[in-house]
Scaffold this active site. Structure first.
Site, PDB file in Angstrom:
ATOM      1  N   HIS A  58      32.832  42.890  44.246  1.00  0.00           N
ATOM      2  CA  HIS A  58      33.458  41.602  43.915  1.00  0.00           C
ATOM      3  C   HIS A  58      32.875  41.021  42.641  1.00  0.00           C
ATOM      4  CE1 HIS A  58      35.802  38.023  44.929  1.00  0.00           C
ATOM      5  NE2 HIS A  58      34.747  37.269  44.676  1.00  0.00           N
ATOM      6  N   GLU A 237      34.048  30.379  52.744  1.00  0.00           N
ATOM      7  CA  GLU A 237      32.807  30.390  51.973  1.00  0.00           C
ATOM      8  C   GLU A 237      32.060  29.065  52.099  1.00  0.00           C
ATOM      9  OE1 GLU A 237      33.451  30.916  47.806  1.00  0.00           O
ATOM     10  OE2 GLU A 237      31.318  31.178  47.364  1.00  0.00           O
ATOM     11  N   HIS A 271      32.940  36.856  51.300  1.00  0.00           N
ATOM     12  CA  HIS A 271      32.047  35.820  51.847  1.00  0.00           C
ATOM     13  C   HIS A 271      32.090  35.779  53.387  1.00  0.00           C
ATOM     14  CE1 HIS A 271      31.580  34.711  47.714  1.00  0.00           C
ATOM     15  NE2 HIS A 271      32.802  34.231  47.601  1.00  0.00           N
ATOM     16  N   ASP A 322      29.951  38.908  42.100  1.00  0.00           N
ATOM     17  CA  ASP A 322      30.756  37.687  42.117  1.00  0.00           C
ATOM     18  C   ASP A 322      30.683  36.888  40.817  1.00  0.00           C
ATOM     19  OD1 ASP A 322      32.188  35.463  42.849  1.00  0.00           O
ATOM     20  OD2 ASP A 322      31.090  35.023  44.672  1.00  0.00           O
TER      21      ASP A 322
HETATM   22  C1  NGQ Z   1      36.334  31.908  42.277  1.00  0.00           C
HETATM   23  N1  NGQ Z   1      34.188  31.823  43.273  1.00  0.00           N
HETATM   24  O1  NGQ Z   1      37.521  32.161  42.499  1.00  0.00           O
HETATM   25  O2  NGQ Z   1      35.801  32.160  41.203  1.00  0.00           O
HETATM   26  C2  NGQ Z   1      35.514  31.297  43.373  1.00  0.00           C
HETATM   27  C3  NGQ Z   1      35.484  29.798  43.219  1.00  0.00           C
HETATM   28  C4  NGQ Z   1      37.400  28.887  44.578  1.00  0.00           C
HETATM   29  C5  NGQ Z   1      33.404  31.905  44.325  1.00  0.00           C
HETATM   30  N2  NGQ Z   1      33.881  31.528  45.452  1.00  0.00           N
HETATM   31  C6  NGQ Z   1      36.802  29.119  43.228  1.00  0.00           C
HETATM   32  N3  NGQ Z   1      32.198  32.351  44.256  1.00  0.00           N
HETATM   33  O3  NGQ Z   1      37.033  29.516  45.555  1.00  0.00           O
HETATM   34  O4  NGQ Z   1      38.297  28.038  44.621  1.00  0.00           O
HETATM   35 ZN    ZN Z   2      34.880  35.305  44.161  1.00  0.00          ZN
END
Ligand code: NGQ
Ligand code: ZN
Length: 454
Positions: A58, A237, A271, A322
């Site tokens: 990821h 998450e 997650h 990530d």
């Molecule tokens: C993302 N990142 O899509 O980059 C997500 C944040 C979201 C992580 N969850 C944005 N680490 O989930 O809306």
């Molecule tokens: Zn992500």
């Protein structure tokens, strides 16, 4: 791709059946043609320790440009959600060449850290104002270009993103570069497939971003476009996502996902931090992979994955870098174990049983789970792409160690990089810990950062 035959010899190498001594690997046209043990080294390139390359299941490559820039306290209480605002602000100004240069550095660092395949959860699709590029898959093409030039194997997961929250809520302006409807997403998938043609062992899957960004109907509509490839989704998450999901439909996110989609071994749930025991069993028994991102989850204050029950129920997991705030295969595995130790006040939580190494359990689980989630095997075995990581014995923690504790030495007791060489499709792309394009990738990245700061 190399066409010559290469012979490698390892004092110790981790084969599917375990550690072996005097391992000789013959590589033909980038693929492992044969593995023999107790073999002599004549005519072969000699290495101390050989491992199969670890899949990084990821990544959001563009977020590498934010690493270290979101650690200053804001006016209110900082959280995942304030981080996300900052992330949206920063991605708002990136052009295609910027995205490619950033991805290139991220992929160089992944290879140097021992990752040989990346699952790129790719959702930055459109121009700065939200308009589609002439080629709707322009940025997917930039990702493919970065993978091709650095040599990392790519599983491209174009992301379907349509809404700002549960119930089909309108997206917010910061999300304008992500948005598609099922029709434009189908075109994006076609473009993505075309961009992957030039990459020898690329895999195409797809990813509804989350239950917040895609409705059940949309997930059902786009999922068949994966054509048998992997399907990834972010889920559970943050506790706010759990609360919003409960308020919306009376179900928690993981339960909700299993209610609305036929989740099986093709799926990877990124997650899955906040689960009840029933949800944990449901995920484990479905055969889907839990895509854990321990460094990012710590960085964003997500919570701790319920690993003991999940593993006891036969759950499969892999790791991902990530947000790319720090790119390091060994440190992801270390953080996974340490988060469990801190939460449970226990030791050797992830080890598969008495007398077994925690590091080896983690590595082998992440290898199998990552390969499943990215739709491509990784193993020191005949017929598999020669994606091989070698470790140096120069690091004191590895020097006298018997093979069985090498992975513990690497994961828990090495502060300095111990990856020596990395072979991708039989080609040596990292040597002495340095990717062959490290300097140019760093320089390209520096230029982008100067531009973004201006
Ligand atoms: C993302 N990142 O899509 O980059 C997500 C944040 C979201 C992580 N969850 C944005 N680490 O989930 O809306
Ligand atoms: Zn992500």
């Amino acid at each position: 791709m190399t066409s010559r035959t290469t012979s490698l010899w390892f004092e110790n190498a981790l084969l599917p059946e375990g550690w072996a001594h005097g391992v000789r690997i013959e590589i033909e046209k980038g693929v492992i043609a044969g593995v023999s043990t107790g073999a002599d080294a004549a005519g072969a390139e000699r290495h101390a320790i050989g491992l199969p390359g670890l899949p990084n299941l990821h990544s959001h490559a563009f977020q590498r440009a934010m690493a270290g820039f979101t650690e200053v306290r804001g006016p209110g209480a900082d959280s995942f959600w304030t981080w996300r605002e900052e992330m949206y602000r920063r991605l708002g100004v990136m052009d295609p060449q910027d995205v490619e240069a950033i991805a290139r550095l991220a992929y160089v660092e992944m290879l140097e850290a021992g990752f040989t395949r990346v699952g790129e959860f790719h959702y930055l699709h459109h121009d700065r104002d939200g308009r589609h590029y002439a080629d709707i898959g322009e940025l997917a093409g930039r990702i493919a270009q970065a993978a091709g030039s650095t040599g990392i194997a790519l599983t491209l997961l174009p992301v379907f993103y349509a809404h700002g929250n549960f119930g089909g809520a309108a997206p917010n302006p910061g999300q304008r570069r992500f948005i598609n409807d099922p029709d434009s997403f189908a075109r994006l998938m076609e473009s993505g497939a075309a961009h992957l043609k030039a990459l020898p062992d690329a895999v195409l899957g797809l990813a509804p971003h989350s239950l917040r960004a895609a409705t059940p109907e949309e997930i059902a509509t786009v999922a068949p476009l994966a054509k048998g490839g992997p399907i990834h989704i972010h889920v559970a998450e943050q506790t706010k996502e759990v609360e919003d999901c409960l308020a919306y439909c009376g179900r928690r996110p993981v339960d909700r996902l299993y209610d609305i989609a036929p989740v099986d071994g093709r799926w990877c749930l990124i997650h899955a931090t906040h689960m009840t025991e029933d949800e944990t069993r449901r995920l484990a028994r479905s055969g889907a992979v839990a895509g854990l991102c321990p460094i990012t989850e710590a960085n964003l204050g997500d919570g701790i994955f319920p690993a003991p029950l999940f593993v006891a129920e036969g759950g499969r997991y892999g790791v991902g870098s990530d947000s790319n705030v720090l790119i390091d295969a060994a440190q992801e595995l270390r953080m996974l174990e340490y988060s469990q130790r801190l939460g449970l006040r226990a030791r050797n939580v992830m080890a598969a049983g008495a007398g077994l190494s925690t590091g080896q359990t983690l590595f082998e689980a992440a290898l199998a789970g990552g390969a499943q989630a990215l739709g491509a095997p990784s193993a020191l075995a005949a017929g598999v792409s020669a994606d091989i990581v070698t470790l140096s014995r120069a690091e004191p923690s590895l020097a006298p160690a018997p093979a069985a504790s090498v992975l513990d030495g690497w994961i828990f007791a090495s502060a300095r990089p111990v990856v020596d060489c990395v072979f991708r499709r039989g080609e040596k792309v990292v040597s002495g810990g340095r990717h062959r394009d490290r300097d140019s990738a760093r320089e390209g990245f520096r230029m982008v950062m100067a531009k973004l700061a201006a």
